[in-house]
Design a protein around this motif. Structure first.
Motif, PDB file in Angstrom:
ATOM      1  N   PRO A 179     -15.683 -10.477  -5.031  1.00 14.66           N
ATOM      2  CA  PRO A 179     -14.750  -9.405  -4.648  1.00 14.66           C
ATOM      3  C   PRO A 179     -13.311  -9.747  -5.025  1.00 14.66           C
ATOM      4  CG  PRO A 179     -16.295  -9.855  -2.871  1.00 14.66           C
ATOM      5  CD  PRO A 179     -16.498 -10.928  -3.890  1.00 14.66           C
ATOM      6  N   LYS A 180     -12.554  -8.693  -5.354  1.00 13.55           N
ATOM      7  CA  LYS A 180     -11.148  -8.874  -5.705  1.00 13.55           C
ATOM      8  C   LYS A 180     -10.297  -9.170  -4.475  1.00 13.55           C
ATOM      9  CE  LYS A 180     -11.683  -5.448  -9.398  1.00 13.55           C
ATOM     10  NZ  LYS A 180     -11.302  -4.071  -9.831  1.00 13.55           N
ATOM     11  N   HIS A 181     -10.815  -8.789  -3.314  1.00 13.22           N
ATOM     12  CA  HIS A 181     -10.032  -8.896  -2.085  1.00 13.22           C
ATOM     13  C   HIS A 181     -10.569 -10.025  -1.206  1.00 13.22           C
ATOM     14  CE1 HIS A 181      -9.631  -4.708  -3.454  1.00 13.22           C
ATOM     15  NE2 HIS A 181      -8.432  -4.750  -2.922  1.00 13.22           N
ATOM     16  N   LEU A 182      -9.665 -10.715  -0.553  1.00 12.48           N
ATOM     17  CA  LEU A 182     -10.019 -11.720   0.435  1.00 12.48           C
ATOM     18  C   LEU A 182     -10.188 -11.019   1.782  1.00 12.48           C
ATOM     19  CD1 LEU A 182     -10.382 -14.791   0.928  1.00 12.48           C
ATOM     20  CD2 LEU A 182      -7.955 -14.845   1.581  1.00 12.48           C
ATOM     21  N   LEU A 183     -11.337 -11.186   2.397  1.00 16.55           N
ATOM     22  CA  LEU A 183     -11.625 -10.485   3.641  1.00 16.55           C
ATOM     23  C   LEU A 183     -11.040 -11.237   4.829  1.00 16.55           C
ATOM     24  CD1 LEU A 183     -15.324  -9.416   3.003  1.00 16.55           C
ATOM     25  CD2 LEU A 183     -13.211  -8.160   2.535  1.00 16.55           C
ATOM     26  N   PRO A 184     -10.798 -10.518   5.939  1.00 15.64           N
ATOM     27  CA  PRO A 184     -10.279 -11.193   7.129  1.00 15.64           C
ATOM     28  C   PRO A 184     -11.230 -12.285   7.609  1.00 15.64           C
ATOM     29  CG  PRO A 184     -10.173  -8.796   7.383  1.00 15.64           C
ATOM     30  CD  PRO A 184     -10.961  -9.064   6.141  1.00 15.64           C
ATOM     31  N   GLU A 185     -10.675 -13.306   8.189  1.00 14.14           N
ATOM     32  CA  GLU A 185     -11.500 -14.377   8.738  1.00 14.14           C
ATOM     33  C   GLU A 185     -12.418 -13.812   9.819  1.00 14.14           C
ATOM     34  OE1 GLU A 185     -11.009 -18.721  10.974  1.00 14.14           O
ATOM     35  OE2 GLU A 185      -9.240 -17.633  10.226  1.00 14.14           O
ATOM     36  N   GLY A 186     -13.671 -14.197   9.779  1.00 15.55           N
ATOM     37  CA  GLY A 186     -14.636 -13.717  10.764  1.00 15.55           C
ATOM     38  C   GLY A 186     -15.233 -12.363  10.457  1.00 15.55           C
TER      39      GLY A 186
ATOM     40  N   THR B  25     -32.955   4.557  -6.067  1.00 16.75           N
ATOM     41  CA  THR B  25     -33.664   4.988  -7.276  1.00 16.75           C
ATOM     42  C   THR B  25     -32.732   5.326  -8.432  1.00 16.75           C
ATOM     43  OG1 THR B  25     -33.683   7.278  -6.477  1.00 16.75           O
ATOM     44  CG2 THR B  25     -35.583   5.910  -5.930  1.00 16.75           C
ATOM     45  N   LYS B  26     -31.428   5.556  -8.152  1.00 17.88           N
ATOM     46  CA  LYS B  26     -30.575   6.049  -9.231  1.00 17.88           C
ATOM     47  C   LYS B  26     -29.706   4.959  -9.833  1.00 17.88           C
ATOM     48  CE  LYS B  26     -27.409   7.938  -5.719  1.00 17.88           C
ATOM     49  NZ  LYS B  26     -26.707   9.122  -5.232  1.00 17.88           N
ATOM     50  N   ASP B  27     -29.070   4.134  -9.025  1.00 15.97           N
ATOM     51  CA  ASP B  27     -28.170   3.121  -9.575  1.00 15.97           C
ATOM     52  C   ASP B  27     -28.002   2.018  -8.534  1.00 15.97           C
ATOM     53  OD1 ASP B  27     -26.575   1.945 -11.448  1.00 15.97           O
ATOM     54  OD2 ASP B  27     -24.812   3.171 -11.055  1.00 15.97           O
ATOM     55  N   MET B  28     -28.579   0.850  -8.806  1.00 10.49           N
ATOM     56  CA  MET B  28     -28.530  -0.245  -7.841  1.00 10.49           C
ATOM     57  C   MET B  28     -27.094  -0.733  -7.673  1.00 10.49           C
ATOM     58  SD  MET B  28     -30.058  -2.218  -5.704  1.00 10.49           S
ATOM     59  CE  MET B  28     -31.762  -1.759  -6.037  1.00 10.49           C
ATOM     60  N   PRO B  29     -26.611  -0.809  -6.431  1.00 12.22           N
ATOM     61  CA  PRO B  29     -25.243  -1.274  -6.210  1.00 12.22           C
ATOM     62  C   PRO B  29     -25.088  -2.749  -6.563  1.00 12.22           C
ATOM     63  CG  PRO B  29     -26.149  -0.189  -4.257  1.00 12.22           C
ATOM     64  CD  PRO B  29     -27.277  -0.423  -5.189  1.00 12.22           C
ATOM     65  N   ASN B  30     -23.858  -3.126  -6.835  1.00  8.32           N
ATOM     66  CA  ASN B  30     -23.475  -4.522  -6.921  1.00  8.32           C
ATOM     67  C   ASN B  30     -22.725  -4.840  -5.639  1.00  8.32           C
ATOM     68  OD1 ASN B  30     -21.336  -6.692  -7.561  1.00  8.32           O
ATOM     69  ND2 ASN B  30     -22.787  -6.897  -9.256  1.00  8.32           N
ATOM     70  N   ASP B  31     -23.156  -5.840  -4.913  1.00  3.45           N
ATOM     71  CA  ASP B  31     -22.611  -6.059  -3.576  1.00  3.45           C
ATOM     72  C   ASP B  31     -21.140  -6.456  -3.589  1.00  3.45           C
ATOM     73  OD1 ASP B  31     -24.882  -5.733  -1.502  1.00  3.45           O
ATOM     74  OD2 ASP B  31     -25.803  -6.822  -3.153  1.00  3.45           O
ATOM     75  N   GLY B  32     -20.704  -7.161  -4.624  1.00  8.28           N
ATOM     76  CA  GLY B  32     -19.277  -7.454  -4.738  1.00  8.28           C
ATOM     77  C   GLY B  32     -18.457  -6.195  -4.943  1.00  8.28           C
ATOM     78  N   GLU B  33     -18.982  -5.261  -5.740  1.00 14.09           N
ATOM     79  CA  GLU B  33     -18.297  -3.987  -5.948  1.00 14.09           C
ATOM     80  C   GLU B  33     -18.261  -3.178  -4.648  1.00 14.09           C
ATOM     81  OE1 GLU B  33     -20.254  -2.019  -9.157  1.00 14.09           O
ATOM     82  OE2 GLU B  33     -19.485  -3.389 -10.686  1.00 14.09           O
ATOM     83  N   LEU B  34     -19.302  -3.287  -3.822  1.00 13.61           N
ATOM     84  CA  LEU B  34     -19.305  -2.567  -2.550  1.00 13.61           C
ATOM     85  C   LEU B  34     -18.208  -3.087  -1.626  1.00 13.61           C
ATOM     86  CD1 LEU B  34     -23.105  -2.141  -1.703  1.00 13.61           C
ATOM     87  CD2 LEU B  34     -21.517  -0.419  -2.590  1.00 13.61           C
TER      88      LEU B  34
END
Length: 287
Positions: A14-21, A250-259
């Motif tokens: 991911p491009k973003h650093l998520l909050p701790e916890g 069925t249509k387009d498998m997500p990428n979890d980092g993009e999510l």
């Protein structure tokens, strides 16, 4: 019986650093089938998605905690979910599927094992609504354990079961933004009903499942206005999760980092993101 696609094995960082916890408040474990067989009456067969893979994914994405939601392919056999929680050293909590026959002792054992709620599937492709008497009687038992109920609905169900939803006496969570359809617009009746439902102080909603709401392909930006609106309406009662490993896509498998980055796009305010990812899930799953 449908065989599900495997999740994207190469999630971007991911491009973003998520909050701790930060929590992933909606994910699954499947199998391994050799150890934890799938239900004979399941409507789909997923590939194995074990605890070790989920833990590695969360480390990669910067997620500290997780909620493993029991999926219909395992039915009421919650062993794979409970095993993952037990091995997580306090990192994970769970949401079970039950059939109403469980004793208080069995529910107490689930509670000790990290379960904090039960889930009911109403969606048509998973068999439709449950036995509503079992639903009502089960929900009435949850308060004694401090549990909540998770509702996996089709968009129309928000209207069909509106009266029943208003009678739920414990906190309840609507999965995947109510599975509304982006192509029907922000003013569609089901989404308006969902917004009205969120005026209920017991109502929560997960602003995840963008790939299920979207009419397009990844990164599913047409789902953003729906998530933004729900966060605006009930910032103290929204949750987010990956839905890994994305069964029945069925249509387009997500990428979890993009999510993760998509979530940061529809929740840009750091204070709101802290609530969405840390403070809110702690209210339901922190103990």
């Amino acid at each position: 019986m449908k065989t599900c696609l495997a999740p994207d094995a190469n999630p971007v960082k991911p491009k973003h650093l998520l909050p701790e916890g930060s929590w992933d408040a909606h994910c699954h474990v499947f199998g391994p089938a050799a150890e934890f067989p799938f239900a004979a009456d399941r409507s789909y067969t997923p590939p194995d998605a074990p605890f070790e893979t989920l833990r590695t994914l969360h480390d990669h994405l910067g997620l500290s905690r997780g909620v493993i939601v029991q999926a219909s392919c395992h039915g009421t056999d919650n062993r794979a979910m409970l095993d993952a929680i037990a091995r997580s050293e306090g990192r994970y909590r769970g949401v079970a599927i039950v059939d109403g026959s469980e004793t208080d002792q069995q529910l107490a054992e689930m509670d000790a094992g990290g379960v904090r709620g039960v889930r009911f599937n109403f969606v048509a492709h998973l068999g439709g609504a449950p036995d509503l008497e079992v639903f009502d009687s089960t929900v009435d038992r949850l308060a004694d354990f401090g549990w909540h109920v998770v509702l996996h609905l089709d968009a129309q169900d928000i209207l069909t079961y509106a009266d029943r939803l208003t009678r739920i006496p414990v906190p309840f969570i609507i999965d995947h933004m109510g599975r509304v359809k982006a192509q029907e617009g922000i003013e569609q009746p089901s989404f308006e009903a969902l917004q009205q439902l969120m005026e209920n102080p017991l109502a929560w909603v997960k602003v995840c499942g963008a790939e299920r709401v979207s009419v397009g392909r990844r990164p599913f930006h047409d789902a953003v206005p729906f998530a933004e609106r729900l966060i605006q309406i009930a910032p103290e009662r929204v949750l987010w999760g990956t839905d890994w490993p994305h069964p029945n896509i069925t249509k387009d498998m997500p990428n979890d980092g993009e999510l993760v980055d998509l979530m940061c796009d529809f929740c840009t305010d750091p204070q709101l993101r802290q609530k969405l990812l840390v403070d809110n899930p702690m209210k339901l799953y922190g103990r």
